[in-house]
Design a protein around this motif. Structure first.
Motif, PDB file in Angstrom:
ATOM      1  N   ALA A  71      60.307 -44.488 -38.174  1.00 11.97           N
ATOM      2  CA  ALA A  71      61.318 -44.248 -37.144  1.00 11.97           C
ATOM      3  C   ALA A  71      62.505 -43.520 -37.749  1.00 11.97           C
ATOM      4  O   ALA A  71      62.908 -43.808 -38.876  1.00 11.97           O
ATOM      5  N   VAL A  72      63.039 -42.578 -36.989  1.00  6.16           N
ATOM      6  CA  VAL A  72      64.325 -41.952 -37.308  1.00  6.16           C
ATOM      7  C   VAL A  72      65.314 -42.460 -36.272  1.00  6.16           C
ATOM      8  O   VAL A  72      65.105 -42.267 -35.070  1.00  6.16           O
ATOM      9  N   ILE A  73      66.375 -43.140 -36.731  1.00  8.31           N
ATOM     10  CA  ILE A  73      67.367 -43.632 -35.780  1.00  8.31           C
ATOM     11  C   ILE A  73      68.671 -42.851 -35.963  1.00  8.31           C
ATOM     12  O   ILE A  73      69.127 -42.630 -37.075  1.00  8.31           O
ATOM     13  N   GLU A  74      69.219 -42.420 -34.847  1.00  9.26           N
ATOM     14  CA  GLU A  74      70.396 -41.554 -34.842  1.00  9.26           C
ATOM     15  C   GLU A  74      71.431 -42.110 -33.863  1.00  9.26           C
ATOM     16  O   GLU A  74      71.104 -42.407 -32.705  1.00  9.26           O
ATOM     17  N   LYS A  75      72.664 -42.256 -34.325  1.00  8.88           N
ATOM     18  CA  LYS A  75      73.689 -42.866 -33.470  1.00  8.88           C
ATOM     19  C   LYS A  75      74.091 -41.977 -32.302  1.00  8.88           C
ATOM     20  O   LYS A  75      74.588 -42.459 -31.289  1.00  8.88           O
ATOM     21  N   GLY A  76      73.892 -40.667 -32.442  1.00  8.35           N
ATOM     22  CA  GLY A  76      74.226 -39.732 -31.374  1.00  8.35           C
ATOM     23  C   GLY A  76      72.997 -38.982 -30.918  1.00  8.35           C
ATOM     24  O   GLY A  76      72.019 -39.562 -30.462  1.00  8.35           O
ATOM     25  N   TRP A  77      73.055 -37.648 -31.047  1.00  7.21           N
ATOM     26  CA  TRP A  77      71.920 -36.806 -30.692  1.00  7.21           C
ATOM     27  C   TRP A  77      71.457 -36.049 -31.925  1.00  7.21           C
ATOM     28  O   TRP A  77      72.200 -35.912 -32.907  1.00  7.21           O
ATOM     29  N   LEU A  78      70.241 -35.562 -31.891  1.00  6.02           N
ATOM     30  CA  LEU A  78      69.654 -34.905 -33.057  1.00  6.02           C
ATOM     31  C   LEU A  78      70.449 -33.663 -33.442  1.00  6.02           C
ATOM     32  O   LEU A  78      70.710 -32.792 -32.613  1.00  6.02           O
ATOM     33  N   GLY A  79      70.811 -33.583 -34.722  1.00  4.31           N
ATOM     34  CA  GLY A  79      71.554 -32.439 -35.210  1.00  4.31           C
ATOM     35  C   GLY A  79      73.002 -32.421 -34.773  1.00  4.31           C
ATOM     36  O   GLY A  79      73.677 -31.400 -34.917  1.00  4.31           O
ATOM     37  N   GLY A  80      73.533 -33.540 -34.275  1.00  2.00           N
ATOM     38  CA  GLY A  80      74.906 -33.564 -33.797  1.00  2.00           C
ATOM     39  C   GLY A  80      75.939 -33.779 -34.884  1.00  2.00           C
ATOM     40  O   GLY A  80      77.138 -33.696 -34.635  1.00  2.00           O
ATOM     41  N   GLY A  81      75.475 -34.053 -36.101  1.00  2.00           N
ATOM     42  CA  GLY A  81      76.394 -34.231 -37.212  1.00  2.00           C
ATOM     43  C   GLY A  81      76.541 -32.944 -37.996  1.00  2.00           C
ATOM     44  O   GLY A  81      76.710 -31.857 -37.425  1.00  2.00           O
ATOM     45  N   ASN A  82      76.444 -33.037 -39.319  1.00  2.00           N
ATOM     46  CA  ASN A  82      76.658 -31.850 -40.155  1.00  2.00           C
ATOM     47  C   ASN A  82      75.602 -30.773 -39.949  1.00  2.00           C
ATOM     48  O   ASN A  82      75.864 -29.594 -40.195  1.00  2.00           O
ATOM     49  N   THR A  83      74.404 -31.147 -39.511  1.00  2.00           N
ATOM     50  CA  THR A  83      73.384 -30.126 -39.267  1.00  2.00           C
ATOM     51  C   THR A  83      73.870 -29.107 -38.242  1.00  2.00           C
ATOM     52  O   THR A  83      73.599 -27.911 -38.366  1.00  2.00           O
ATOM     53  N   GLY A  84      74.606 -29.553 -37.245  1.00  2.00           N
ATOM     54  CA  GLY A  84      75.133 -28.639 -36.240  1.00  2.00           C
ATOM     55  C   GLY A  84      76.549 -28.182 -36.512  1.00  2.00           C
ATOM     56  O   GLY A  84      77.142 -27.474 -35.696  1.00  2.00           O
ATOM     57  N   ARG A  85      77.122 -28.571 -37.668  1.00  2.00           N
ATOM     58  CA  ARG A  85      78.518 -28.255 -37.975  1.00  2.00           C
ATOM     59  C   ARG A  85      78.630 -27.635 -39.369  1.00  2.00           C
ATOM     60  O   ARG A  85      79.393 -28.083 -40.210  1.00  2.00           O
ATOM     61  N   ASN A  86      77.817 -26.657 -39.620  1.00  2.00           N
ATOM     62  CA  ASN A  86      77.884 -25.977 -40.916  1.00  2.00           C
ATOM     63  C   ASN A  86      77.759 -24.479 -40.685  1.00  2.00           C
ATOM     64  O   ASN A  86      77.757 -24.024 -39.539  1.00  2.00           O
ATOM     65  N   THR A  87      77.664 -23.724 -41.754  1.00  2.00           N
ATOM     66  CA  THR A  87      77.641 -22.267 -41.624  1.00  2.00           C
ATOM     67  C   THR A  87      76.330 -21.651 -42.100  1.00  2.00           C
ATOM     68  O   THR A  87      76.260 -20.459 -42.372  1.00  2.00           O
ATOM     69  N   THR A  88      75.294 -22.474 -42.240  1.00  2.00           N
ATOM     70  CA  THR A  88      73.882 -22.061 -42.323  1.00  2.00           C
ATOM     71  C   THR A  88      73.503 -21.269 -43.567  1.00  2.00           C
ATOM     72  O   THR A  88      72.462 -20.627 -43.572  1.00  2.00           O
ATOM     73  N   ILE A  89      74.300 -21.308 -44.615  1.00  2.00           N
ATOM     74  CA  ILE A  89      74.003 -20.483 -45.783  1.00  2.00           C
ATOM     75  C   ILE A  89      72.989 -21.180 -46.696  1.00  2.00           C
ATOM     76  O   ILE A  89      73.065 -22.380 -46.924  1.00  2.00           O
ATOM     77  N   ILE A  90      72.059 -20.391 -47.213  1.00  2.00           N
ATOM     78  CA  ILE A  90      70.975 -20.899 -48.055  1.00  2.00           C
ATOM     79  C   ILE A  90      70.989 -20.136 -49.365  1.00  2.00           C
ATOM     80  O   ILE A  90      70.979 -18.902 -49.379  1.00  2.00           O
ATOM     81  N   ARG A  91      71.023 -20.839 -50.487  1.00  2.00           N
ATOM     82  CA  ARG A  91      71.009 -20.196 -51.793  1.00  2.00           C
ATOM     83  C   ARG A  91      70.612 -21.223 -52.850  1.00  2.00           C
ATOM     84  O   ARG A  91      70.626 -22.425 -52.598  1.00  2.00           O
ATOM     85  N   SER A  92      70.283 -20.735 -54.034  1.00  2.00           N
ATOM     86  CA  SER A  92      69.953 -21.635 -55.152  1.00  2.00           C
ATOM     87  C   SER A  92      70.608 -21.172 -56.445  1.00  2.00           C
ATOM     88  O   SER A  92      70.157 -21.538 -57.530  1.00  2.00           O
ATOM     89  N   ASN A  93      71.690 -20.384 -56.340  1.00  2.00           N
ATOM     90  CA  ASN A  93      72.333 -19.848 -57.548  1.00  2.00           C
ATOM     91  C   ASN A  93      73.348 -20.839 -58.116  1.00  2.00           C
ATOM     92  O   ASN A  93      74.546 -20.586 -58.165  1.00  2.00           O
TER      93      ASN A  93
END
Length: 417
Positions: free
Chosen positions: A64-86
């Motif tokens: 089970a995944v339990i979430e207090k709000g809605w899916l992606g309503g935390g930092n997943t939906g409040r970031n700037t989407t940058i991907i890197r490994s440097n």
């Protein structure tokens, strides 16, 4: 009715003809069961991805995944989407590049377009110290088998023609990672949720954790607003609120939580085809697929759980942005937001067992959580399944704060990204 069918171009054409009335529910809304083999607390990308890999790669579907709000309503939906490994340290490079590799094929893996774009990330150098730092990091990355290029000012200008090299701190070079880029943050969460649900995972939204019942040094029950749930193992993947959840189990994590703000401009024609970051003037920017400039900088200077913008950060961020890109002075800004970042002393995450026997934590990602999503989820799932931390995770255990074996990424993570 729930029952996923494979998305395809043909399906999209047929549904558009039928006014999109035939799409099925992407994931159900189940009532929690009394017991699960594994319960993941936190319905962001890391938590949903962990559940997906538990089911797909380890055959553990009573999850089970339990979430207090809605899916992606935390930092997943409040970031700037940058991907890197440097990053600098070999342990960080291994974990983040594992994530980049998974991102590269994630749309095909999930049958869900996460809109991944390898548009590259350019980290600017403005001083001799910057040049030494990016040079050191670039050689470390290259030595660990990850793409990295050091650019001269002329090469920076050729890569980003609209940039102003002669800022208050003139640009002296840069570090470029071509495989880096962006993805759509909501799509990552939704893709993992849909794929996990298809494999039998229960996704329970609007279900807040209120406490734990600990018996014989194990969590015997998770107390929630939808009743008590027992679990063989519990993984807390709750970003900025990791300290709060761990505190319910009697643990104090070595974390501080700060707001991290960003905002977007009105849409423009394509003008910036890579992500530009600067630690010295402290700003970064990329252009979304809709044409908006996504702009951010460092985290706030005070601990808080606020998820709102503030006027002082607008001034602090816009000033260096206008220096680097003078045309920005004529743009209007559309919206502003903040996420909550949980930060450790060495600016590296915590992936670890805890003193509570069946309780694991995945937290402390600071400003780098989104880019680590698939790698973190994949490694954490293997750790939960085997009751032993994955080799990529072991350097990031809680023990390092007692032994002093820090994974120091202060420079690589010093600019919000």
């Amino acid at each position: 009715m729930f029952g996923n069918k494979r998305y395809s171009l043909g399906k999209l054409i047929r549904e558009s003809r039928d006014y999109h009335t035939g799409w099925q529910q992407a994931w159900p809304d189940p009532t929690p069961k009394k017991h699960y083999d594994v319960v993941i607390i936190g319905g962001g990308g890391h938590g949903l991805g962990t559940a997906y890999y538990l089911a797909k790669e380890h055959g553990i579907t009573n999850v089970a995944v339990i979430e207090k709000g809605w899916l992606g309503g935390g930092n997943t939906g409040r970031n700037t989407t940058i991907i890197r490994s440097n990053y600098l340290q070999p342990e960080s490079i291994a974990l983040y590049d594992h994530s980049v590799k998974l991102f590269e094929t994630l749309s095909e893996e999930l049958n869900y377009n996460i809109m991944f774009s390898s548009r590259s990330v350019l980290h600017l150098a403005h001083t001799m110290h910057d040049l030494h730092e990016v040079g050191r990091r670039g050689h470390s990355i290259w030595a660990n088998g990850v793409d990295s290029e050091l650019l001269s000012p002329a090469q920076v200008k050729a890569k980003v023609p609209t940039i102003n090299l002669n800022t208050r701190f003139p640009i002296m070079g840069g570090l470029l990672q071509r495989r880096a880029g962006n993805a759509r943050h909501d799509a990552v969460a939704w893709g993992y949720a849909r794929a996990a649900a298809e494999l039998g995972v229960d996704i329970i939204q609007q279900c807040a954790v209120t406490g734990f019942t600990v018996t014989n040094n194990k969590i015997s029950a998770i107390e929630t607003t939808k009743g008590n749930i027992s679990a063989g193992r519990v993984g807390a993947v709750v970003a900025g609120h990791a300290g709060v959840v761990a505190g319910m189990a009697g643990l104090r994590l070595p974390l501080e939580s700060f707001p991290l703000q960003a905002f977007v401009s009105e849409p423009l024609k394509p003008i910036l085809d890579c992500v530009v970051m600067s630690g010295t003037v402290h700003v970064y920017a990329s252009q979304s697929d809709k044409g908006e400039l996504v702009i951010g900088a460092g985290s706030d200077h005070y601990v808080s759980y606020a998820q709102r913008g503030s006027f002082n950060l607008v001034e602090e961020i816009v000033h260096p942005m206008v220096e680097l890109f003078p045309f920005v002075s004529r743009l209007r800004m559309l919206r502003q937001w903040a996420g909550i970042v949980d930060v450790t002393i060495d600016r590296s995450p915590i992936l670890s067992k805890t003193p509570v026997d069946n309780f694991y934590v995945n937290c402390g990602w600071g400003t780098g959580g989104f880019k680590a999503t698939p790698g973190s989820a994949n490694v954490f799932a293997a750790s939960l399944a085997g009751d032993d931390m994955h080799p990529f995770a072991k350097p990031f255990s809680l023990e390092r704060f007692a032994t002093g074996a820090y994974v120091d990424e202060g420079a690589a993570s010093g600019v919000a990204h």
